[in-house]
Design an enzyme around this catalytic site. Structure first.
Site, PDB file in Angstrom:
ATOM      1  CB  CYS A 172     -34.692  64.833  54.568  1.00  0.00           C
ATOM      2  SG  CYS A 172     -33.106  65.326  53.885  1.00  0.00           S
ATOM      3  CG  HIS A 208     -28.771  62.692  54.213  1.00  0.00           C
ATOM      4  ND1 HIS A 208     -29.761  62.976  54.259  1.00  0.00           N
ATOM      5  CD2 HIS A 208     -28.201  62.802  56.221  1.00  0.00           C
ATOM      6  CE1 HIS A 208     -30.933  63.281  55.747  1.00  0.00           C
ATOM      7  NE2 HIS A 208     -29.299  62.765  56.072  1.00  0.00           N
ATOM      8  CB  CYS A 219     -31.441  65.406  50.184  1.00  0.00           C
ATOM      9  SG  CYS A 219     -30.238  64.831  51.288  1.00  0.00           S
ATOM     10  CD  GLU A 267     -31.208  61.595  49.361  1.00  0.00           C
ATOM     11  OE1 GLU A 267     -32.489  60.873  49.462  1.00  0.00           O
ATOM     12  OE2 GLU A 267     -30.425  60.682  50.263  1.00  0.00           O
TER      13      GLU A 267
END
Length: 147
Positions: A76, A46, A79, A48
């Protein structure tokens, strides 16, 4: 957030879910990234996580105190947890993720009674632009599936 939107547009151009992230410390951009789980065959890739990894390598420290993470879409749970472990002090995100957002929408991992994450959350920054890029992506995807 404009830099994070640039990253989201790069993800979109690569066929990834368009999410971008930028980590700032001491007024300097330390890392920027966009979603790459499809390209890297990595469910943890992801925006992040990739930005946190890059920043930690640059700083030679897995802790990133006094840093701020700008993200186009609400993070999410994975993260959000990584931000807690990295000691990010502030999260600034554009648009909420009602299905899996972990910063107040679906879950509230960074705030609330008994939570001591140390991460201050600011939401709604350039919300319209951030929402449009993510919704446009999924709208196009649905149209292709229907065709």
């Amino acid at each position: 957030m404009k830099l994070a939107l640039e990253e989201a547009r790069m993800a979109l151009a690569e066929g990834e879910v368009p999410v971008g992230a930028v980590l700032v410390a001491e007024g300097e951009v330390i890392a920027r990234a966009h979603n790459l789980p499809i390209s890297l065959h990595d469910p943890t890739a992801h925006a992040e996580i990739l930005a946190l990894r890059e920043a930690a390598l640059r700083k030679q420290n897995y802790r990133l105190p006094n840093s701020m993470l700008y993200v186009t879409v609400e993070p999410c749970p994975m993260c959000a947890g990584a931000m807690i472990h990295a000691r990010v002090c502030r999260l600034i995100f554009g648009t909420a993720d009602p299905k899996s957002g972990a910063c107040g929408s679906a879950y509230a991992l960074l705030a609330g009674p008994g939570k001591h994450s140390g991460v201050t959350v600011v939401s709604g920054v350039l919300e319209g632009e951030c929402r449009e890029i993510i919704q446009g992506f999924f709208r196009t995807k649905r149209l292709k599936q229907d065709a």
